[in-house]
Design a protein around this motif. Structure first.
Motif, mmCIF file in Angstrom:
data_model
loop_
_atom_site.group_PDB
_atom_site.id
_atom_site.type_symbol
_atom_site.label_atom_id
_atom_site.label_comp_id
_atom_site.label_asym_id
_atom_site.label_seq_id
_atom_site.Cartn_x
_atom_site.Cartn_y
_atom_site.Cartn_z
ATOM 1 N N GLU A 1 -17.966 36.666 -35.644
ATOM 2 C CA GLU A 1 -16.692 37.318 -35.977
ATOM 3 C C GLU A 1 -15.498 36.369 -35.821
ATOM 4 O O GLU A 1 -14.577 36.391 -36.621
ATOM 5 N N ARG A 2 -15.517 35.533 -34.785
ATOM 6 C CA ARG A 2 -14.366 34.663 -34.521
ATOM 7 C C ARG A 2 -14.130 33.630 -35.627
ATOM 8 O O ARG A 2 -13.055 33.046 -35.719
ATOM 9 N N LEU A 3 -15.142 33.397 -36.478
ATOM 10 C CA LEU A 3 -14.999 32.438 -37.575
ATOM 11 C C LEU A 3 -14.865 33.094 -38.948
ATOM 12 O O LEU A 3 -14.351 32.476 -39.882
ATOM 13 N N LYS A 4 -15.328 34.329 -39.080
ATOM 14 C CA LYS A 4 -15.358 34.994 -40.396
ATOM 15 C C LYS A 4 -14.005 35.048 -41.079
ATOM 16 O O LYS A 4 -13.902 34.833 -42.272
ATOM 17 N N ASP A 5 -12.966 35.370 -40.342
ATOM 18 C CA ASP A 5 -11.646 35.537 -40.932
ATOM 19 C C ASP A 5 -10.768 34.299 -40.778
ATOM 20 O O ASP A 5 -9.553 34.372 -40.948
ATOM 21 N N HIS A 6 -11.392 33.169 -40.469
ATOM 22 C CA HIS A 6 -10.635 31.937 -40.267
ATOM 23 C C HIS A 6 -11.269 30.782 -41.037
ATOM 24 O O HIS A 6 -11.838 29.861 -40.455
ATOM 25 N N PRO A 7 -11.146 30.800 -42.365
ATOM 26 C CA PRO A 7 -11.757 29.728 -43.165
ATOM 27 C C PRO A 7 -11.191 28.349 -42.833
ATOM 28 O O PRO A 7 -11.861 27.339 -43.068
ATOM 29 N N GLU A 8 -9.997 28.304 -42.262
ATOM 30 C CA GLU A 8 -9.410 27.011 -41.909
ATOM 31 C C GLU A 8 -10.179 26.302 -40.793
ATOM 32 O O GLU A 8 -10.017 25.098 -40.590
ATOM 33 N N LEU A 9 -11.024 27.038 -40.080
ATOM 34 C CA LEU A 9 -11.835 26.435 -39.019
ATOM 35 C C LEU A 9 -13.124 25.810 -39.548
ATOM 36 O O LEU A 9 -13.838 25.151 -38.807
ATOM 37 N N LEU A 10 -13.414 26.052 -40.828
ATOM 38 C CA LEU A 10 -14.629 25.529 -41.453
ATOM 39 C C LEU A 10 -14.264 24.391 -42.396
ATOM 40 O O LEU A 10 -13.185 24.379 -42.988
ATOM 41 N N GLU A 11 -15.166 23.457 -42.545
ATOM 42 C CA GLU A 11 -14.962 22.314 -43.433
ATOM 43 C C GLU A 11 -15.928 22.412 -44.605
ATOM 44 O O GLU A 11 -17.122 22.631 -44.410
ATOM 45 N N GLN A 12 -15.418 22.255 -45.811
ATOM 46 C CA GLN A 12 -16.275 22.321 -46.992
ATOM 47 C C GLN A 12 -17.032 21.007 -47.160
ATOM 48 O O GLN A 12 -16.483 19.929 -46.981
ATOM 49 N N VAL A 13 -18.304 21.142 -47.511
ATOM 50 C CA VAL A 13 -19.116 19.977 -47.869
ATOM 51 C C VAL A 13 -19.045 19.896 -49.388
ATOM 52 O O VAL A 13 -19.782 20.579 -50.100
ATOM 53 N N VAL A 14 -18.127 19.085 -49.880
ATOM 54 C CA VAL A 14 -17.837 19.057 -51.318
ATOM 55 C C VAL A 14 -18.977 18.461 -52.138
ATOM 56 O O VAL A 14 -19.062 18.694 -53.339
ATOM 57 N N LEU B 1 -20.299 25.334 -49.766
ATOM 58 C CA LEU B 1 -20.878 25.381 -48.426
ATOM 59 C C LEU B 1 -19.815 24.910 -47.448
ATOM 60 O O LEU B 1 -19.169 23.889 -47.673
ATOM 61 N N PHE B 2 -19.663 25.677 -46.377
ATOM 62 C CA PHE B 2 -18.696 25.349 -45.342
ATOM 63 C C PHE B 2 -19.439 25.304 -44.017
ATOM 64 O O PHE B 2 -20.393 26.058 -43.803
ATOM 65 N N LEU B 3 -18.984 24.419 -43.124
ATOM 66 C CA LEU B 3 -19.640 24.337 -41.817
ATOM 67 C C LEU B 3 -18.641 23.957 -40.747
ATOM 68 O O LEU B 3 -17.557 23.454 -41.021
ATOM 69 N N THR B 4 -19.042 24.211 -39.532
ATOM 70 C CA THR B 4 -18.315 23.727 -38.368
ATOM 71 C C THR B 4 -19.290 23.630 -37.211
ATOM 72 O O THR B 4 -20.426 24.121 -37.292
ATOM 73 N N ILE B 5 -18.849 22.969 -36.171
ATOM 74 C CA ILE B 5 -19.654 22.851 -34.958
ATOM 75 C C ILE B 5 -18.801 23.285 -33.775
ATOM 76 O O ILE B 5 -17.569 23.295 -33.859
ATOM 77 N N GLU B 6 -19.467 23.627 -32.698
ATOM 78 C CA GLU B 6 -18.788 23.896 -31.435
ATOM 79 C C GLU B 6 -19.528 23.168 -30.337
ATOM 80 O O GLU B 6 -20.772 23.158 -30.321
ATOM 81 N N THR B 7 -18.778 22.540 -29.459
ATOM 82 C CA THR B 7 -19.355 21.825 -28.317
ATOM 83 C C THR B 7 -18.519 22.141 -27.088
ATOM 84 O O THR B 7 -17.500 22.811 -27.178
ATOM 85 N N GLY B 8 -18.978 21.610 -25.957
ATOM 86 C CA GLY B 8 -18.160 21.661 -24.768
ATOM 87 C C GLY B 8 -18.195 22.943 -23.982
ATOM 88 O O GLY B 8 -17.303 23.203 -23.201
ATOM 89 N N ASN B 9 -19.212 23.761 -24.195
ATOM 90 C CA ASN B 9 -19.339 24.947 -23.356
ATOM 91 C C ASN B 9 -19.909 24.526 -22.007
ATOM 92 O O ASN B 9 -19.716 23.406 -21.574
ATOM 93 N N ASP B 10 -20.621 25.391 -21.338
ATOM 94 C CA ASP B 10 -21.144 25.078 -20.007
ATOM 95 C C ASP B 10 -22.228 24.012 -20.039
ATOM 96 O O ASP B 10 -22.547 23.413 -19.017
ATOM 97 N N ASP B 11 -22.817 23.781 -21.202
ATOM 98 C CA ASP B 11 -23.852 22.761 -21.316
ATOM 99 C C ASP B 11 -23.404 21.736 -22.355
ATOM 100 O O ASP B 11 -22.286 21.791 -22.854
ATOM 101 N N ASP B 12 -24.247 20.787 -22.665
ATOM 102 C CA ASP B 12 -23.860 19.771 -23.652
ATOM 103 C C ASP B 12 -24.413 20.087 -25.038
ATOM 104 O O ASP B 12 -24.486 19.218 -25.900
ATOM 105 N N ALA B 13 -24.768 21.356 -25.268
ATOM 106 C CA ALA B 13 -25.354 21.753 -26.544
ATOM 107 C C ALA B 13 -24.295 21.810 -27.645
ATOM 108 O O ALA B 13 -23.158 22.184 -27.414
#
Length: 149
Positions: free
Chosen positions: A41-54, A60-72
């Motif tokens: 949900e936190r990404l669905k309405d925020h296309p600016e957080l995704l990057e298009q693979v032209v 196709l749009f993608l993003t990554i998230e890091t830096g939570n409690d682990d290094d995943a």
């Protein structure tokens, strides 16, 4: 290149593709398409957080998230349902890479998509799209790693 150079989840996927005939590989790719998770949900309405693979033929749009409690590293993709090849490639990368460390993702060989054995069944332009997805993921992971250091 062998699957020994790949993280175990991605190696298992490559092994699955290599174990079946070419027509069955397309069916397997379709299964990965159907298994691609929806955006949270936190990404669905925020296309600016995704990057298009032209480089992909389909949007196709993608993003990554890091830096939570682990290094995943966690991967998120948005691809239309009417683009099963693109969604399938994203599904393979999601299942094979999501939750790995930055180091594991960055160590994946750039030509990994060729190991799926789809080069005769899928157009070169579509194969370049998957290679571009992997490259974009690796660039985003490398950038995130630099900012966290």
């Amino acid at each position: 290149m062998t699957t020994q150079a790949l993280p175990s989840a991605l190696a298992a996927i490559v092994d699955d593709f290599q174990a079946v005939s070419e027509p069955e590989r397309l069916q397997l790719l379709l299964e990965f398409s159907e298994g691609l998770p929806e955006l949270p949900e936190r990404l669905k309405d925020h296309p600016e957080l995704l990057e298009q693979v032209v480089e992909c033929q389909s949007p196709l749009f993608l993003t990554i998230e890091t830096g939570n409690d682990d290094d995943a590293v966690h991967l998120f993709f948005k691809a239309p349902a009417e683009a099963p090849t693109t969604r399938g490639f994203a599904g393979v990368l999601h299942e094979g890479l999501d939750g790995l460390s930055a180091e594991e993702i960055l160590a994946v060989p750039d030509d990994m998509p060729e190991l799926l054995g789809l080069t005769r069944a899928i157009t070169p332009l579509r194969m370049r799209g998957m290679t571009a997805m992997l490259g974009r993921i690796k660039r985003k992971v490398a950038a995130a790693s630099r900012t966290q250091a």
